[in-house]
Design an enzyme around this catalytic site. Structure first.
Site, PDB file in Angstrom:
ATOM      1  N   LYS A  61      33.120  39.566  23.053  1.00 44.00           N
ATOM      2  CA  LYS A  61      32.937  38.553  22.020  1.00 44.00           C
ATOM      3  C   LYS A  61      32.572  39.203  20.688  1.00 44.00           C
ATOM      4  O   LYS A  61      33.145  38.872  19.639  1.00 44.00           O
ATOM      5  CB  LYS A  61      31.857  37.564  22.441  1.00 44.00           C
ATOM      6  CG  LYS A  61      31.673  36.389  21.489  1.00 44.00           C
ATOM      7  CD  LYS A  61      30.608  35.416  21.995  1.00 44.00           C
ATOM      8  CE  LYS A  61      31.007  34.769  23.302  1.00 44.00           C
ATOM      9  NZ  LYS A  61      30.014  33.772  23.767  1.00 44.00           N
ATOM     10  N   ARG A  71      24.062  34.150  21.513  1.00 42.74           N
ATOM     11  CA  ARG A  71      25.049  34.065  22.596  1.00 42.74           C
ATOM     12  C   ARG A  71      25.213  35.413  23.287  1.00 42.74           C
ATOM     13  O   ARG A  71      25.108  36.465  22.663  1.00 42.74           O
ATOM     14  CB  ARG A  71      26.425  33.642  22.050  1.00 42.74           C
ATOM     15  CG  ARG A  71      26.470  32.275  21.402  1.00 42.74           C
ATOM     16  CD  ARG A  71      27.841  32.060  20.765  1.00 42.74           C
ATOM     17  NE  ARG A  71      27.960  30.753  20.130  1.00 42.74           N
ATOM     18  CZ  ARG A  71      28.498  29.691  20.701  1.00 42.74           C
ATOM     19  NH1 ARG A  71      28.980  29.773  21.919  1.00 42.74           N
ATOM     20  NH2 ARG A  71      28.591  28.538  20.058  1.00 42.74           N
ATOM     21  N   GLY A 109      30.985  31.419  31.092  1.00 49.80           N
ATOM     22  CA  GLY A 109      29.970  30.511  31.613  1.00 49.80           C
ATOM     23  C   GLY A 109      28.918  31.147  32.498  1.00 49.80           C
ATOM     24  O   GLY A 109      28.021  30.458  32.979  1.00 49.80           O
ATOM     25  N   MET A 130      26.690  33.604  31.743  1.00 47.98           N
ATOM     26  CA  MET A 130      25.426  33.953  31.097  1.00 47.98           C
ATOM     27  C   MET A 130      25.028  32.874  30.092  1.00 47.98           C
ATOM     28  O   MET A 130      25.723  31.872  29.949  1.00 47.98           O
ATOM     29  CB  MET A 130      25.535  35.330  30.456  1.00 47.98           C
ATOM     30  CG  MET A 130      25.584  36.443  31.496  1.00 47.98           C
ATOM     31  SD  MET A 130      25.834  38.061  30.758  1.00 47.98           S
ATOM     32  CE  MET A 130      27.502  37.893  30.142  1.00 47.98           C
ATOM     33  N   ARG A 159      39.320  35.379  22.637  1.00 44.67           N
ATOM     34  CA  ARG A 159      39.372  36.351  23.729  1.00 44.67           C
ATOM     35  C   ARG A 159      40.693  36.149  24.460  1.00 44.67           C
ATOM     36  O   ARG A 159      41.327  35.101  24.335  1.00 44.67           O
ATOM     37  CB  ARG A 159      38.208  36.161  24.694  1.00 44.67           C
ATOM     38  CG  ARG A 159      38.150  34.785  25.352  1.00 44.67           C
ATOM     39  CD  ARG A 159      36.882  34.614  26.153  1.00 44.67           C
ATOM     40  NE  ARG A 159      36.745  33.240  26.655  1.00 44.67           N
ATOM     41  CZ  ARG A 159      35.627  32.744  27.173  1.00 44.67           C
ATOM     42  NH1 ARG A 159      34.546  33.497  27.269  1.00 44.67           N
ATOM     43  NH2 ARG A 159      35.578  31.501  27.603  1.00 44.67           N
ATOM     44  N   HIS A 182      33.865  24.450  32.618  1.00 47.60           N
ATOM     45  CA  HIS A 182      33.479  25.575  33.486  1.00 47.60           C
ATOM     46  C   HIS A 182      34.270  25.569  34.782  1.00 47.60           C
ATOM     47  O   HIS A 182      34.802  26.596  35.221  1.00 47.60           O
ATOM     48  CB  HIS A 182      31.981  25.502  33.775  1.00 47.60           C
ATOM     49  CG  HIS A 182      31.525  26.478  34.802  1.00 47.60           C
ATOM     50  ND1 HIS A 182      31.416  26.146  36.138  1.00 47.60           N
ATOM     51  CD2 HIS A 182      31.185  27.772  34.700  1.00 47.60           C
ATOM     52  CE1 HIS A 182      31.011  27.210  36.817  1.00 47.60           C
ATOM     53  NE2 HIS A 182      30.869  28.202  35.966  1.00 47.60           N
ATOM     54  N   SER A 231      52.422  57.751  59.870  1.00 49.71           N
ATOM     55  CA  SER A 231      52.007  56.462  59.323  1.00 49.71           C
ATOM     56  C   SER A 231      50.501  56.364  59.505  1.00 49.71           C
ATOM     57  O   SER A 231      50.015  56.372  60.635  1.00 49.71           O
ATOM     58  CB  SER A 231      52.709  55.318  60.056  1.00 49.71           C
ATOM     59  OG  SER A 231      52.290  54.083  59.545  1.00 49.71           O
ATOM     60  N   THR A 280      45.065  53.030  58.577  1.00 50.31           N
ATOM     61  CA  THR A 280      43.772  53.187  57.918  1.00 50.31           C
ATOM     62  C   THR A 280      42.697  52.250  58.454  1.00 50.31           C
ATOM     63  O   THR A 280      41.514  52.500  58.235  1.00 50.31           O
ATOM     64  CB  THR A 280      43.920  53.006  56.396  1.00 50.31           C
ATOM     65  OG1 THR A 280      44.613  51.781  56.136  1.00 50.31           O
ATOM     66  CG2 THR A 280      44.713  54.159  55.803  1.00 50.31           C
ATOM     67  N   CYS A 300      49.983  51.989  56.687  1.00 50.46           N
ATOM     68  CA  CYS A 300      50.377  50.683  57.233  1.00 50.46           C
ATOM     69  C   CYS A 300      49.174  49.821  57.604  1.00 50.46           C
ATOM     70  O   CYS A 300      49.345  48.739  58.149  1.00 50.46           O
ATOM     71  CB  CYS A 300      51.282  50.852  58.448  1.00 50.46           C
ATOM     72  SG  CYS A 300      50.499  51.689  59.834  1.00 50.46           S
ATOM     73  N   TYR A 340      55.254  55.636  50.980  1.00 49.43           N
ATOM     74  CA  TYR A 340      55.321  54.175  51.017  1.00 49.43           C
ATOM     75  C   TYR A 340      53.974  53.589  51.434  1.00 49.43           C
ATOM     76  O   TYR A 340      53.105  54.273  51.969  1.00 49.43           O
ATOM     77  CB  TYR A 340      56.411  53.704  51.981  1.00 49.43           C
ATOM     78  CG  TYR A 340      56.087  53.927  53.445  1.00 49.43           C
ATOM     79  CD1 TYR A 340      55.492  52.926  54.217  1.00 49.43           C
ATOM     80  CD2 TYR A 340      56.371  55.148  54.057  1.00 49.43           C
ATOM     81  CE1 TYR A 340      55.185  53.134  55.555  1.00 49.43           C
ATOM     82  CE2 TYR A 340      56.069  55.370  55.394  1.00 49.43           C
ATOM     83  CZ  TYR A 340      55.478  54.367  56.137  1.00 49.43           C
ATOM     84  OH  TYR A 340      55.160  54.571  57.449  1.00 49.43           O
TER      85      TYR A 340
END
Length: 907
Positions: free
Chosen positions: A25, A95, A104, A106, A339, A455, A779, A782, A847, A867
């Site tokens: 801001k 502000r 909205g 803060m 903004r 809001h 492959s 994970t 994957c 990939y």
């Protein structure tokens, strides 16, 4: 020029590039001031002051208020007014202004500088006592809430009583005397609840307001918002102190919010709302339902023309859609903020494409600007056009998509029910920032007050939640927990649905359908494919998912989990027959039944991919997962035994069922493992019972043969799961190759298949050089690799301690959602380096669920993987994220995605 420690900067000193110091801001106010736009003068306290405030135990930095006072003196000169002066008092707004947009979350305090003396000066100077005391009551109310922490409802109750006693319905109709009486009651409330009087010293007001804004950086709603949007806690907030302009001086005054384009659709038109004779908080707080911005052209044509010109200028300057707050004081336009506007995913796509077509952005800039988290919203659920609906009311379509769930009337209940796995719709008269956790938990939001820029609307759009605002046809009673629409009553727990795209509120549950790919998204994805080098495949377990994945641009199937094929109701009996088999012959007899079922699935997937690779993981989970729960079996056995004892089994059928149950119970017991995730699963099953994997590979190659004869190009890749030692893969690869020769025969040369493994055991990653000798591809699974590296079960960890760890900063993120670069990432990089050293053409990918996580995709690009594979509905996200990774991190030596897709399509 302001001297001192540099913690205060006037708007003239700053610019848009100082966002980290001045907050979004403050930087934009400075930029607009430098551009000569009508911005009320002011200054910014930097984010460094906020960080210093928390570092010193919530104490203002030494000398800060001295710098503020110097800046205030300069502001007094510009305005020809004096802060605290009885005759010509300067009033200011205080502000927040964080680096990352947090609408909205803060706090703000307006009209600082009013007290029992200066309010009379304002009344005299303006010849408008009603206006002066309206401003004063607003200050006292905000101060009581923000500084002293008194609940807003207490002030609202007194306001309602005042309007009732005055015999008026609207704030604008309350007299000066009515406001005076309310101010006195507000001050009494503050004194009784806080034990402190409302401060009459304007210097004390200013300091307390600054401290309150700093404190609001760590309020609960701001913390929740930062967590959801991954905003660093250490950023802090700036504080903007600005000369007040007033939209509540009369009917030639007003306040509003305008977007330079429609934030829901992306259409190029002014979109927003305004209120006459009001202050800005009235619009964003939703306490009054405002008018569409188009009506400003009728009411104040000169102001509208000025606003339209300014909006176009700001959009060209910032090269993006803007969200502008403005005030009109006696026909003069002032800008309070601009903004980058929050927008729906659909709007983001259209705006990005339109800005490229208008020559404002390049294709690369448009791709880089996409908030990839928004892409989860793209395929919003929607209500089918032919659905029969019981529409209760229609409000404002504030955030697109449809949702259905139980009606709840407060944020805490929404969160509690959502945690219990129930879908809820949060219903409020208007939401406040304190409701953030409820909005997050709910499927959608409905309010009876507030507009498209309230809001609720802004936050819901940012989160991708459907939202209907300003639905004045319904009456919401938070005390009785009821919604009334005409004669219909919806009570808490009753099913209700909303359509955020049309504003409809619907009684009961409604069927929802998946969204569709827009033309704008298709163009953006085409641009992204020309940029990215990381391939994007799909996790798909059946032909329908494979077809959907291809529709979304998948470059193959990166993971087909064959065990999911076993779970269909018509297949489960054969699977259980296989598991319960006592001999190899019995097991093979059951596998014969499963083989054509699997073959049919693989044929459908090969046809859907037609030439693109299909990676098929052989059976992975423990066998006990296909059997009923032991406790359920025991309970059923006890029921049967009781029925038999009572003589209710003349035919002997119950005894036969009991015998089958006993056999199944014995098998469940024999398969029981203390830690099944680390037990007899994956390739260990294939080694002990090779006939299972033989059946699956036979189904793969039979399906390939059928498709080849049809003219379909096939590229099967057989994945052996849970390999921890090269000998496991060597043994199973030999059987896979033998099966391929036996089944394909002369077609073998037309089926360029691969055999590889899923790297999910840390030992496999560490011995990748050995395993690569037997693997055509790696492959990385994970999900399991993370479990085994951390030594914790995902199901248990997420439910018991991971959230606590992330909340308390013991971990930067949930490692099952965002790939752990330092631990799991090192294992991946080591395995890549070692594997590629042995086999230069080794194909590598991820994957696990990380394949659809934007941050993890950046790691995959940087690490040099070929990939990622993710669920079909996350493919658009992955394609964009892969392009953004290429733009941010530079190229890797791979064939561009657009060329790969063109080659595949040309086949």
């Amino acid at each position: 020029m302001i001297n001192g420690n540099g913690l205060v900067q006037s708007f003239e000193q700053g610019h848009a590039g100082m966002k980290m110091e001045l907050g979004g801001k403050g930087a934009n106010l400075a930029e607009m001031t430098r551009a000569g736009l009508p911005v009320p003068p002011g200054f910014t306290i930097t984010t460094q002051a906020c960080r210093d405030y928390y570092a010193s135990g919530e104490q203002l930095p030494a000398g800060l208020m001295d710098e503020v006072n110097v800046a205030l003196r300069e502001l007094e000169k510009k305005q020809n007014k004096q802060f605290g002066d009885a005759a010509r008092p300067l009033l200011v707004s205080v502000r927040s202004g964080s680096v990352s947009s947090m609408p909205g979350m803060m706090d703000t305090i307006l009209n600082v500088g009013l007290n029992d003396v200066t309010v009379r000066g304002v009344a005299e100077a303006t010849q408008n006592p009603r206006f002066a005391y309206d401003c004063y009551r607003r200050l006292v109310q905000m101060f009581g809430n923000v500084v002293f922490g008194i609940e807003p409802i207490r002030f609202e109750k007194l306001l309602h009583e005042t309007k009732t006693s005055c015999g008026v319905e609207h704030d604008r109709d309350v007299s000066a005397e009515g406001w005076k009486q309310l101010v006195d009651r507000y001050k009494e409330l503050i004194a009784s609840k806080s034990g402190k009087p409302f401060p009459q010293s304007v210097d004390e007001q200013l300091q307390l307001a600054v401290e309150a804004v700093f404190r609001s950086w760590n309020n609960s709603r701001a913390r929740v918002y930062r967590k959801v949007n991954r905003i660093p806690d250490e950023q802090g907030t700036a504080v903007n102190i600005q000369a007040m302009v007033f939209g509540n001086k009369g009917d030639d005054c007003g306040t509003g919010v305008v977007f330079t384009r429609d934030p829901s659709t992306g259409e190029k038109r002014l979109y927003g709302e305004y209120l006459t004779n009001a202050q800005g908080e009235d619009v964003v707080a939703g306490v009054r339902t405002p008018l569409p911005i188009a009506e400003l052209e009728r009411d104040m044509p000169d102001v509208f023309a000025s606003l339209k010109h300014t909006a176009e200028r700001l959009e060209r300057h910032y090269r993006d859609m803007q969200d502008i707050e403005f005030t009109v004081e006696h026909g003069t336009l002032y800008l309070l903020q601009t903004r980058t506007g929050k927008r729906s995913a659909q709007a983001a796509m259209k705006i990005g494409v339109d800005l490229v077509d208008e020559g404002i952005l390049t294709k690369e800039e448009a791709i880089a600007r996409i908030e990839i988290g928004h892409l989860d919203q793209l395929l919003h659920p929607a209500i089918p056009a032919d659905a029969v609906l019981d529409v209760l009311a229609v409000g404002l379509p504030a955030s697109p998509g449809a949702a259905t769930g139980e009606a709840v009337f407060d944020a805490d209940t929404a969160e509690e029910k959502a945690k219990a796995g129930r879908r809820v719709i949060l219903i409020r008269s208007e939401t406040t920032p304190e409701d953030i956790h409820g909005v997050l938990a709910a499927e959608g939001v409905l309010t009876s007050r507030g507009g498209m820029t309230s809001h609720a609307a802004v936050v819901a759009r940012g989160m991708g939640k459907p939202c209907v605002c300003g639905c004045e046809e319904v009456r919401i009673d938070a005390d009785t927990r009821e919604l009334r629409a005409g004669e219909t009553i919806i009570r808490e727990g009753d099913p209700i649905s909303i359509d955020g795209s049309t504003g409809r509120v619907i009684r009961g549950e409604v069927p929802l359908r998946a969204g569709e790919m827009s033309a704008e998204l298709s163009r953006l994805l085409e641009w992204a494919d020309g940029i990215r080098t990381l391939r994007v495949a799909a996790n798909a377990d059946n032909p329908a998912d494979a077809a959907k994945a291809r529709e979304f641009g998948a470059e193959g199937i990166g993971l087909c989990r064959t065990e999911h094929m076993f779970l269909a109701p018509e297949r489960l009996p054969a699977v259980r027959e296989m598991i319960l088999a006592e001999t190899k012959e019995e097991r093979e007899a059951a596998l014969v039944k499963l083989l054509p079922m699997q073959q049919e699935d693989f044929e459908g997937m090969f046809r859907a991919m037609d030439g693109l690779p299909v990676t098929i993981r052989l059976l992975d989970p423990p066998l006990h997962e296909f059997l009923p729960n032991a406790d359920e079996l025991r309970a059923r056995a006890a029921e049967l035994a009781a029925d038999i004892r009572s003589g209710g089994d003349p035919s002997g059928e119950l005894r036969s069922q009991a015998a089958e149950l006993e056999t199944m119970l014995r098998k469940v017991k024999s398969l029981h493992e203390a830690n099944p995730m680390l037990g007899q699963r994956g390739c260990r099953l294939g080694v002990l019972f090779p006939e299972i994997y033989d059946m699956q590979t036979e189904a793969v190659f039979r399906a390939a043969a059928v498709c080849i004869r049809e003219g379909v190009h096939v590229g099967p890749e057989v994945m052996v799961p849970l390999v921890g030692h090269v000998n496991e893969l060597r043994f199973l690869r030999g059987r896979i190759e033998q099966t391929a020769e036996n089944v394909l025969g002369e077609l073998l040369s037309r089926c360029p298949y691969k055999v590889g493994t899923m790297i999910e055991v840390p030992r496999a990653a560490l011995t990748a050089a050995q395993i690569a000798e037997c693997a055509d591809f790696f492959s990385f699974g994970t999900n399991d690799l993370t479990q085994m590296t951390y030594g914790c079960s995902r199901d248990d960890a997420e439910g018991k301690f991971l959230t606590h760890y992330v909340d308390h900063k013991l971990l930067p993120a949930n490692p099952f959602q965002t790939l752990d670069r330092d631990g799991v990432g090192q294992l991946i990089e080591w395995a890549l380096e070692q594997g590629k050293a042995v086999r230069g053409d080794l194909k590598t990918g991820v994957c696990g669920e990380h394949g659809g996580d934007p941050e993890s995709i950046f790691f995959c690009h940087q690490a040099g993987l070929d990939y990622v594979s993710c669920s079909p509905y996350r493919i658009p996200l992955a394609r964009i994220a892969a392009a953004q990774a290429r733009l941010a991190l530079g190229p890797v030596e791979r064939q561009p995605a657009a060329a790969r897709i063109a080659v595949a399509a040309g086949r």
